[in-house]
Write a protein that holds these residues in place. Structure first.
Motif, PDB file in Angstrom:
ATOM      1  N   GLN A  71       9.978   1.496  -7.526  1.00  0.00           N
ATOM      2  CA  GLN A  71      10.393   0.111  -7.322  1.00  0.00           C
ATOM      3  C   GLN A  71      11.669   0.024  -6.500  1.00  0.00           C
ATOM      4  N   THR A  72      12.555   0.994  -6.642  1.00  0.00           N
ATOM      5  CA  THR A  72      13.797   0.965  -5.873  1.00  0.00           C
ATOM      6  C   THR A  72      13.530   1.165  -4.389  1.00  0.00           C
ATOM      7  N   ALA A  73      12.628   2.081  -4.061  1.00  0.00           N
ATOM      8  CA  ALA A  73      12.296   2.345  -2.658  1.00  0.00           C
ATOM      9  C   ALA A  73      11.224   1.411  -2.135  1.00  0.00           C
ATOM     10  N   ASP A  74      10.474   0.765  -3.042  1.00  0.00           N
ATOM     11  CA  ASP A  74       9.358  -0.111  -2.678  1.00  0.00           C
ATOM     12  C   ASP A  74       8.330   0.640  -1.835  1.00  0.00           C
ATOM     13  N   VAL A  75       7.976   1.836  -2.288  1.00  0.00           N
ATOM     14  CA  VAL A  75       7.008   2.677  -1.582  1.00  0.00           C
ATOM     15  C   VAL A  75       6.101   3.343  -2.609  1.00  0.00           C
ATOM     16  N   ILE A  76       4.817   3.392  -2.297  1.00  0.00           N
ATOM     17  CA  ILE A  76       3.845   4.105  -3.122  1.00  0.00           C
ATOM     18  C   ILE A  76       3.672   5.506  -2.555  1.00  0.00           C
ATOM     19  N   ARG A  77       3.777   6.488  -3.418  1.00  0.00           N
ATOM     20  CA  ARG A  77       3.536   7.882  -3.025  1.00  0.00           C
ATOM     21  C   ARG A  77       2.163   8.279  -3.547  1.00  0.00           C
ATOM     22  N   LEU A  78       1.246   8.529  -2.640  1.00  0.00           N
ATOM     23  CA  LEU A  78      -0.132   8.857  -2.990  1.00  0.00           C
ATOM     24  C   LEU A  78      -0.401  10.322  -2.662  1.00  0.00           C
ATOM     25  N   VAL A  79      -0.804  11.088  -3.672  1.00  0.00           N
ATOM     26  CA  VAL A  79      -1.155  12.496  -3.496  1.00  0.00           C
ATOM     27  C   VAL A  79      -2.657  12.634  -3.696  1.00  0.00           C
ATOM     28  N   VAL A  80      -3.344  13.169  -2.698  1.00  0.00           N
ATOM     29  CA  VAL A  80      -4.800  13.281  -2.727  1.00  0.00           C
ATOM     30  C   VAL A  80      -5.195  14.745  -2.565  1.00  0.00           C
ATOM     31  N   ALA A  81      -6.039  15.220  -3.465  1.00  0.00           N
ATOM     32  CA  ALA A  81      -6.603  16.569  -3.371  1.00  0.00           C
ATOM     33  C   ALA A  81      -8.050  16.433  -2.912  1.00  0.00           C
ATOM     34  N   PRO A  82      -8.349  16.717  -1.642  1.00  0.00           N
ATOM     35  CA  PRO A  82      -9.720  16.542  -1.139  1.00  0.00           C
ATOM     36  C   PRO A  82     -10.710  17.430  -1.875  1.00  0.00           C
ATOM     37  N   GLY A  83     -11.939  16.944  -1.981  1.00  0.00           N
ATOM     38  CA  GLY A  83     -12.972  17.736  -2.629  1.00  0.00           C
ATOM     39  C   GLY A  83     -13.347  18.965  -1.831  1.00  0.00           C
ATOM     40  N   THR A  84     -13.299  18.875  -0.507  1.00  0.00           N
ATOM     41  CA  THR A  84     -13.652  20.007   0.339  1.00  0.00           C
ATOM     42  C   THR A  84     -12.460  20.929   0.550  1.00  0.00           C
ATOM     43  N   LYS A  85     -12.753  22.189   0.830  1.00  0.00           N
ATOM     44  CA  LYS A  85     -11.712  23.164   1.136  1.00  0.00           C
ATOM     45  C   LYS A  85     -11.650  23.475   2.626  1.00  0.00           C
ATOM     46  N   LEU A  86     -12.374  22.722   3.425  1.00  0.00           N
ATOM     47  CA  LEU A  86     -12.510  23.036   4.844  1.00  0.00           C
ATOM     48  C   LEU A  86     -11.543  22.263   5.731  1.00  0.00           C
ATOM     49  N   LEU A  87     -10.785  21.330   5.172  1.00  0.00           N
ATOM     50  CA  LEU A  87      -9.861  20.554   5.990  1.00  0.00           C
ATOM     51  C   LEU A  87      -8.663  21.403   6.399  1.00  0.00           C
ATOM     52  N   GLN A  88      -8.252  21.285   7.649  1.00  0.00           N
ATOM     53  CA  GLN A  88      -7.080  21.977   8.178  1.00  0.00           C
ATOM     54  C   GLN A  88      -6.137  20.924   8.759  1.00  0.00           C
ATOM     55  N   PRO A  89      -5.252  20.355   7.951  1.00  0.00           N
ATOM     56  CA  PRO A  89      -4.385  19.275   8.445  1.00  0.00           C
ATOM     57  C   PRO A  89      -3.407  19.753   9.498  1.00  0.00           C
ATOM     58  N   LYS A  90      -3.010  18.829  10.354  1.00  0.00           N
ATOM     59  CA  LYS A  90      -2.038  19.117  11.404  1.00  0.00           C
ATOM     60  C   LYS A  90      -1.277  17.842  11.723  1.00  0.00           C
ATOM     61  N   PRO A  91      -0.138  17.936  12.386  1.00  0.00           N
ATOM     62  CA  PRO A  91       0.624  16.730  12.735  1.00  0.00           C
ATOM     63  C   PRO A  91      -0.210  15.764  13.564  1.00  0.00           C
ATOM     64  N   GLY A  92      -0.071  14.488  13.268  1.00  0.00           N
ATOM     65  CA  GLY A  92      -0.811  13.467  13.992  1.00  0.00           C
ATOM     66  C   GLY A  92      -2.101  13.036  13.325  1.00  0.00           C
ATOM     67  N   ASP A  93      -2.507  13.708  12.255  1.00  0.00           N
ATOM     68  CA  ASP A  93      -3.752  13.351  11.571  1.00  0.00           C
ATOM     69  C   ASP A  93      -3.585  12.067  10.764  1.00  0.00           C
ATOM     70  N   TYR A  94      -4.631  11.261  10.752  1.00  0.00           N
ATOM     71  CA  TYR A  94      -4.667  10.124   9.839  1.00  0.00           C
ATOM     72  C   TYR A  94      -6.072   9.995   9.267  1.00  0.00           C
ATOM     73  N   TYR A  95      -6.151   9.374   8.096  1.00  0.00           N
ATOM     74  CA  TYR A  95      -7.409   9.204   7.383  1.00  0.00           C
ATOM     75  C   TYR A  95      -7.597   7.738   7.013  1.00  0.00           C
ATOM     76  N   PHE A  96      -8.852   7.332   6.916  1.00  0.00           N
ATOM     77  CA  PHE A  96      -9.180   6.045   6.317  1.00  0.00           C
ATOM     78  C   PHE A  96      -9.327   6.257   4.816  1.00  0.00           C
ATOM     79  N   LEU A  97      -8.638   5.436   4.036  1.00  0.00           N
ATOM     80  CA  LEU A  97      -8.645   5.567   2.585  1.00  0.00           C
ATOM     81  C   LEU A  97      -9.500   4.473   1.955  1.00  0.00           C
ATOM     82  N   TYR A  98     -10.333   4.881   1.007  1.00  0.00           N
ATOM     83  CA  TYR A  98     -11.195   3.965   0.262  1.00  0.00           C
ATOM     84  C   TYR A  98     -10.847   4.059  -1.224  1.00  0.00           C
ATOM     85  N   GLN A  99     -10.963   2.960  -1.922  1.00  0.00           N
ATOM     86  CA  GLN A  99     -10.936   2.958  -3.384  1.00  0.00           C
ATOM     87  C   GLN A  99     -12.275   2.378  -3.835  1.00  0.00           C
TER      88      GLN A  99
END
Length: 375
Positions: A71-99
């Motif tokens: 609440q002090t920072a007014d930011v949500i920190r979301l940590v996601v553990a993908p189901g697959t082990k094949l992702l190789q993240p790199k700078p510049g990546d973005y994802y579409f998030l669904y709930q």
């Protein structure tokens, strides 16, 4: 009656072109492209969020996620553990998030990956660091953004899912500023929880985006605002990895001699949270400096940030002076310069105008990169 006749005539004139199927040859290719796009996005959803293992007790791995709201920072920190082990993240990546388990679960929004780390054997992690890498470990599975708190988050996330295994698992971190709609709903979910922590189902679709080779430039200036730090932090840590001794898995070493981060945010709390976690490995290095600006409640004590090695100022930075000073220093030393900008429109406009001014004055060896701040 006159109005009704006019509307009917207008409607007829708009649909008469479809009589006789004369224009269907132009319509169906568009429909085919749309259908293919939908199918590929569904395939990406399954690829990122589901993994079927041949061995082990847990045959099916699914995406797990945990979010906290400061609440002090007014930011949500979301940590996601993908189901697959094949992702190789790199700078510049973005994802579409669904709930998905919502009335409008098909809605999705793009967010840049601001940090990532890997779960690993505690003894292995303890024997390695960014400065000295253990040759027996796969460098691609080392925590890219190493800090004690995120690693603890990752471990807790796996334990809650009942997946305490020896194999490493990727954790992606997103910073979300809640406004209206879905992001406000995420904030309310956190506020209604007893401990402010929510284990929920967030699905990933991606990765998208592109990776700019900042490591090929000798001087780098990063100008970001608010949650735009998500674009800069991965490049900072990529520089650390490429500069580390014994790092042989990367194709090219970092050429960066001087990197500066200029970050403007509303609250000191958000600056401190990221600086004490994701930026901590870079702070104190001779080739890196961080200048942080607070625009709201500047009277709050920034001593903890100063102790971390940051320069903290109240108000907003003078973008033109910063860029012109950096350009002059790089030109005097004969260094190539790259400027990365990610922030509100005002910051981006000032940075773009200042870079253009510098190039008009004869400084041509400048690479300007601007990342989109909003969807």
């Amino acid at each position: 009656m006159v109005h009704q006749y006019y509307l009917g005539l207008t409607s007829s004139s708009h649909t008469v072109i479809f009589e006789g199927h004369e224009y269907w040859q132009y319509l169906w290719p568009s429909v085919a492209v749309w259908v293919i796009d939908r199918v590929l996005r569904v395939v990406r959803l399954f690829y990122c969020n589901f993994h079927v293992a041949v061995t082990g007790r847990n045959k099916i791995h699914t995406t797990r996620s945990r979010m906290t709201y400061d609440q002090t920072a007014d930011v949500i920190r979301l940590v996601v553990a993908p189901g697959t082990k094949l992702l190789q993240p790199k700078p510049g990546d973005y994802y579409f998030l669904y709930q998905p388990f919502r009335f409008v679960g098909w809605e999705n929004h793009p967010f840049t990956v601001g940090a990532w780390a890997y779960d690993a054997d505690p003894s292995a992690v303890g024997s390695a660091s960014f400065g000295k890498l253990n040759g027996s470990m796969d460098a691609s599975h080392l925590p890219l953004l190493y800090a004690v708190a995120p690693e603890q988050e990752a471990e807790d996330l796996s334990e809650s899912a009942g997946e305490k295994t020896a194999a490493s698992r990727l954790k992606l971190v997103f910073w979300i500023r809640p406004y209206d709609g879905w992001t406000r709903s995420l904030r309310q979910q956190c506020l209604h929880s007893k401990e402010g922590v929510v284990d929920t189902t967030i699905l990933l679709e991606g990765p998208y985006g592109h990776n700019f080779p900042l490591w090929r430039y000798e001087s780098v200036l990063l100008i970001v605002g608010g949650t735009g730090i998500a674009s800069a932090a991965p490049y900072i840590q990529d520089h650390l990895r490429r500069s580390a001794r014994g790092e042989e898995s990367l194709d090219e070493k970092s050429r960066i001699r001087d990197m500066e981060l200029v970050w403007t945010a509303r609250q000191t709390a958000f600056l401190h949270d990221v600086a004490s976690r994701e930026l901590r490995p870079a702070l104190g290095r001779e080739d890196f400096q961080a200048s942080l600006y607070v625009t709201r409640n500047p009277t709050e004590s920034p001593q903890e940030l100063v102790d971390l090695g940051c320069q903290v100022r109240a108000g907003r930075p003078h973008i033109q002076s910063l860029i012109m000073g950096r350009v002059c220093d790089a030109a005097a030393a004969g260094l190539s310069l790259a400027i990365l900008v990610c922030g509100p429109a005002g910051i981006a406009d000032e940075a773009r105008a200042a870079t253009h001014l510098a190039m008009r004055q004869g400084y041509r060896s400048i690479k300007y990169v601007e990342e989109s701040f909003a969807w």
